[in-house]
Design an enzyme around this catalytic site. Structure first.
Site, PDB file in Angstrom:
ATOM      1  N   HIS A 232      47.701  41.328  11.104  1.00  0.00           N
ATOM      2  CA  HIS A 232      47.942  39.911  11.232  1.00  0.00           C
ATOM      3  C   HIS A 232      49.308  39.470  10.960  1.00  0.00           C
ATOM      4  CE1 HIS A 232      43.570  38.544  10.886  1.00  0.00           C
ATOM      5  NE2 HIS A 232      43.709  38.566  12.232  1.00  0.00           N
TER       6      HIS A 232
ATOM      7  N   ASP B 107      33.080  39.350   6.002  1.00  0.00           N
ATOM      8  CA  ASP B 107      34.522  39.117   6.103  1.00  0.00           C
ATOM      9  C   ASP B 107      34.854  37.352   6.063  1.00  0.00           C
ATOM     10  OD1 ASP B 107      35.471  41.636   5.900  1.00  0.00           O
ATOM     11  OD2 ASP B 107      35.673  41.737   8.128  1.00  0.00           O
TER      12      ASP B 107
ATOM     13  N   ARG C 161      45.913  41.236  17.149  1.00  0.00           N
ATOM     14  CA  ARG C 161      44.690  40.361  17.377  1.00  0.00           C
ATOM     15  C   ARG C 161      45.069  39.472  18.461  1.00  0.00           C
ATOM     16  NH1 ARG C 161      41.432  41.221  13.151  1.00  0.00           N
ATOM     17  NH2 ARG C 161      41.492  43.419  12.454  1.00  0.00           N
TER      18      ARG C 161
ATOM     19  N   CYS D  10      44.906  35.570   3.045  1.00  0.00           N
ATOM     20  CA  CYS D  10      43.727  35.693   3.889  1.00  0.00           C
ATOM     21  C   CYS D  10      42.349  34.778   3.369  1.00  0.00           C
ATOM     22  CB  CYS D  10      43.214  36.981   3.988  1.00  0.00           C
ATOM     23  SG  CYS D  10      44.317  38.304   4.866  1.00  0.00           S
TER      24      CYS D  10
END
Length: 278
Positions: free
Chosen positions: A168, A68, A139, A262
């Site tokens: 997120h 990731d 998160r 991202c």
């Protein structure tokens, strides 16, 4: 309204080791096949686009065993030359922080430290003019919001996410210009929706379909807005508001719950005058 682009500075990580081998968000299914080659091709297109738009793109080398790591936005928050490196919630991503703790000092940044509380970088912290919009619920924690406010000396406005698909803040809201955002109301708690309505009465609101296409995981330079090409409704709304939308195919990376934003950590503010290299 005429929109004006400003040159930006981004940090990205090539998805050399991209794969989905665990599940830490609703988009990830290890049983679904992935293609590292396709992920690299989609990422390279995005990197080249940023360069073509006149932006600076630095690269942080990927590390094996961290599939990731391509999602660079989660690695840190950078404002005015100060760097707060992420502290990930999930053990599978924890080692990514070490790479950022090493890269920034090696490239001329002298004020660098890791967050004390769970804090997933620009995934949950978005600079919007003179404030930072900060997500929580899945998160980053409210304690991390306070830590960021003290560290950067900038007001932090907390927003609570309630839909696990939008885990997120950068999956549910995008900053388009200092005073302009687009977001998906249903991704937020009632209180946070009211706060957003107060702050941004003229915001662009995303439909459920565009939000599910990850259309809010977008990068804007004030005029050009890069977002998933499947978010066709948002593309039309952006044009109506004077922006220049650019559709991107990030479908392979979406299998891990990430897209344009991202993959893109913005290095806000002062850039060190002397850096050993990129």
């Amino acid at each position: 309204m005429e929109r004006v682009a400003t040159r930006r500075h981004y940090l990205m990580v090539r998805p050399a080791y991209f794969d989905v081998v665990y599940s830490i968000n609703p988009w990830m299914n290890p049983e679904k096949p992935t293609s590292t080659r396709l992920a690299i091709a989609q990422w390279e297109w995005l990197r080249d686009l940023f360069a073509d738009l006149g932006h600076t793109v630095d690269l942080l080398p990927p590390r094996p065993g961290l599939p990731d790591m391509v999602f660079a936005a989660n690695g840190a928050t950078v404002m005015n030359g100060r760097v707060l490196v992420a502290r990930f919630r999930d053990s599978q991503r924890a080692a990514e922080s070490d790479a950022y703790m090493e890269w920034f000092p090696a490239h001329g940044y002298t004020d660098v430290r890791q967050a004390r509380w769970t804090n997933e970088g620009e995934g949950d912290y978005l600079a919007a003019g003179s404030v930072i919009l900060a997500g929580t619920g899945f998160r980053s924690t409210p304690r991390a919001h306070r830590e960021s406010e003290e560290y950067f000396g900038v007001p932090v406005i907390g927003l609570t996410l309630v839909d696990p698909r939008f885990y997120h803040l950068d999956t549910a809201l995008a900053v388009l210009a200092e005073d302009t955002v687009m977001y998906h109301p249903e991704a937020f708690s009632d209180e946070s929706r009211e706060r957003l309505e107060e702050l941004y009465p003229d915001a662009i609101l995303a439909t459920a379909a565009d939000a599910a296409a990850f259309g809010l995981n977008a990068v804007s330079d004030g005029r050009n807005v890069v977002l998933p090409q499947a978010a066709t409704g948002l593309i039309g709304r952006l044009r109506e508001h004077g922006f220049e939308p650019i559709g991107a195919d990030m479908s392979e990376l979406l299998k891990a719950g990430g897209s344009v934003k991202c993959c893109t950590l913005e290095l806000h503010g002062t850039v060190p005058a002397e850096r050993p290299g990129r």
